[in-house]
Structures are given as structure tokens and as C-alpha cells.
Design an enzyme around this catalytic site. Sequence first.
Site, short mmCIF file in Angstrom:
data_model
loop_
_atom_site.label_atom_id
_atom_site.label_comp_id
_atom_site.label_asym_id
_atom_site.label_seq_id
_atom_site.Cartn_x
_atom_site.Cartn_y
_atom_site.Cartn_z
N GLY A 67 -16.55 -32.90 35.09
CA GLY A 67 -15.72 -33.15 33.96
C GLY A 67 -14.38 -33.75 34.28
O GLY A 67 -14.09 -33.86 35.48
N LEU A 68 -13.46 -34.38 33.54
CA LEU A 68 -12.15 -34.51 33.82
C LEU A 68 -11.18 -33.86 34.48
O LEU A 68 -11.73 -32.48 34.43
CB LEU A 68 -11.47 -35.20 32.44
CG LEU A 68 -12.28 -36.25 31.65
CD1 LEU A 68 -11.33 -36.39 30.25
CD2 LEU A 68 -12.03 -37.65 32.48
N SER A 69 -10.43 -34.39 35.18
CA SER A 69 -9.34 -33.50 35.80
C SER A 69 -8.79 -32.58 34.58
O SER A 69 -8.31 -33.21 33.65
CB SER A 69 -8.29 -34.10 36.61
OG SER A 69 -7.30 -33.39 36.95
N GLY A 70 -8.59 -31.34 34.93
CA GLY A 70 -8.01 -30.68 33.81
C GLY A 70 -8.91 -30.00 32.70
O GLY A 70 -8.50 -29.16 31.95
N ALA A 71 -10.17 -30.31 32.94
CA ALA A 71 -11.12 -30.02 31.85
C ALA A 71 -11.46 -28.45 31.90
O ALA A 71 -11.74 -27.79 30.85
CB ALA A 71 -12.34 -30.68 32.09
N GLY A 72 -11.22 -27.90 33.22
CA GLY A 72 -11.59 -26.27 33.25
C GLY A 72 -12.69 -26.10 34.24
O GLY A 72 -12.80 -25.02 34.08
N LYS A 73 -12.91 -27.00 35.11
CA LYS A 73 -13.97 -26.59 36.18
C LYS A 73 -13.42 -25.50 37.05
O LYS A 73 -14.44 -24.63 37.25
CB LYS A 73 -14.10 -27.93 37.05
CG LYS A 73 -14.77 -29.13 36.17
CD LYS A 73 -15.04 -30.40 36.94
CE LYS A 73 -13.76 -30.92 37.61
NZ LYS A 73 -12.84 -31.31 36.83
N SER B 4 -16.98 -35.56 39.78
CA SER B 4 -18.32 -36.62 39.83
C SER B 4 -18.54 -37.32 38.68
O SER B 4 -19.39 -37.00 37.97
CB SER B 4 -19.32 -35.67 40.02
OG SER B 4 -19.35 -34.24 39.46
P1 ADP Z 1 -10.25 -28.89 36.41
O1 ADP Z 1 -10.71 -27.85 37.64
O2 ADP Z 1 -11.52 -29.41 35.87
O3 ADP Z 1 -9.29 -29.89 36.78
P2 ADP Z 1 -8.39 -26.60 35.77
O4 ADP Z 1 -9.50 -25.49 35.88
O5 ADP Z 1 -7.67 -26.79 37.13
O6 ADP Z 1 -9.32 -27.91 35.45
O7 ADP Z 1 -7.50 -26.39 34.62
C1 ADP Z 1 -8.00 -26.28 33.26
C2 ADP Z 1 -6.77 -25.44 32.18
O8 ADP Z 1 -7.22 -25.34 30.92
C3 ADP Z 1 -6.37 -24.13 32.79
O9 ADP Z 1 -5.03 -24.16 32.61
C4 ADP Z 1 -7.17 -23.34 31.82
O10 ADP Z 1 -6.37 -21.87 31.70
C5 ADP Z 1 -7.26 -24.02 30.55
N1 ADP Z 1 -8.48 -23.70 29.80
C6 ADP Z 1 -8.32 -23.35 28.37
N2 ADP Z 1 -9.54 -23.09 28.06
C7 ADP Z 1 -10.34 -23.04 28.83
C8 ADP Z 1 -11.62 -22.87 28.85
N3 ADP Z 1 -12.62 -22.51 28.04
N4 ADP Z 1 -12.33 -23.14 30.34
C9 ADP Z 1 -11.64 -23.39 31.30
N5 ADP Z 1 -10.27 -23.55 31.32
C10 ADP Z 1 -9.81 -23.47 29.96
#
Ligand code: ADP
Length: 192
Positions: free
Chosen positions: A14-20, A88
Site C-alpha cells: 500500500g501507499l506510504s502512510g496507508a498503515g502497513k 511494493s
Molecule cells: P505505512 O507503514 O503504510 O507507511 P504507517 O503505519 O507508518 O504507514 O502510518 C499509518 C498512519 O495511519 C499511522 O499514523 C496510524 O496511526 C494511522 N491509522 C489510522 N487508522 C489506521 C488503521 N486502521 N490501520 C493502520 N493505521 C491507521
Amino acid sequence: MGEKQRGVTIWLTGLSGAGKTTICRFLEKKLRSQEYKIEVLDGDVVRKNLSKGLTFSKEDRDENIRRIGFVAHLLTRNNIIVLVSVISPYRVIREEVKAQIGDFIEVYVNAPLEVCEQRDVKGLYKKARVGEIFDFTGIDDLYEIPLKPDVECKTNQESVAESANKILSKLEELGYINSLLLSQLHNNYSLI
Ligand code: ADP
């Protein structure tokens, strides 16, 4: 844990910031608390060691994914649960890794670009918008959405626990964790 655990790779794309990363940490904690053997391969960490020096060109991105896929494959066949958290962006290479590993669950961590950009957890969208960094996925580089993910987490509509629970349910459905664990995890949500 009971009987011997089976290995599987849980691949969060998923996109950067998506929640991975956030979902991964949650799952890691839950599964470790039940004494499952886990390894985590996080995109940002991998780029500092295993893939140090690789750029964000198409070629290097593919190389990065192949390296992660190779390590995930080794761990999976040794009965480890592997949590991979990496953008990815390209479909073909995800499919390649999936075919190599076999025991593979593709998780599409889905949040709209606007939401990811507003979260801007690492400040990278801002940098990409003003041209301080290039080839940033979603801005000036492609993200190919998974066509048939095993699990989709809509992180702008779900809590972290809800998103993680979808993945745990899939693991249980496919027999990688036992249902007792799932119910224990459900009961533990109140403790988070
Ligand atoms: P990634 O690893 O995809 O770049 P991050 O996990 O670092 O993304 O950041 C995702 C942000 O979204 C965090 O600040 C997290 O608290 C927030 N968030 C809100 N709802 C969710 C959810 N259901 N699952 C994951 N992250 C979430």
C-alpha cells in the site's frame, strides 16, 4: 500454541502512510504474546541494510522486492510467520514473490492518497510535492493496486484493531493460527 506452527508470509502492500507498519506492529505483538515465532521485514529497515544503496528506480524497486521475497521465502519454509510491510508498488513482482513463497497472504492496506498525504507520517509527501524527492509512489511514481488481495484493510474507515483482525481471521480460516488464539485476541482488544 499447541501443534507445530506452519510458516506463512503476510505481505502488506500500500501507499506510504496507508498503515502497513502500524498494522504490522499490532499483529507482531498479538502473535508473539501467543508464542508464535514471528519475523518482521519492514521496508524502511530493509533499505538500511539488506537493500542499502538501492534507489527508487523501477529496476531497484524490483530488486528490493526480490531480496525481501527471498528472505521471506527462507523464513516461511522454516515455519516462521513473516510479516512484510513494504510499499511494493508493482503487481508483476508481487505476483512473482507470491509464486515463489506459496504460503502467502496478500494484504492491500488501502487508504486514499489524500488521506495518506494528510497523515504524512514521515513528512515525505510534502517533500515530494515541493520537488525535494523524486519517484515518490502516488505522486510521481505508479502504485498498481492489487486486483485480488486476500485481505483488504480500509484504514480510513477502520480502527487498527479492526484492520488487524481481518488479517487474523484470514490466518485462522486458512489454518495458520488456531481459532482459540483468535478468540483470545478478541478478548484482549479491550486491553490495548
Ligand atoms: P505505512 O507503514 O503504510 O507507511 P504507517 O503505519 O507508518 O504507514 O502510518 C499509518 C498512519 O495511519 C499511522 O499514523 C496510524 O496511526 C494511522 N491509522 C489510522 N487508522 C489506521 C488503521 N486502521 N490501520 C493502520 N493505521 C491507521
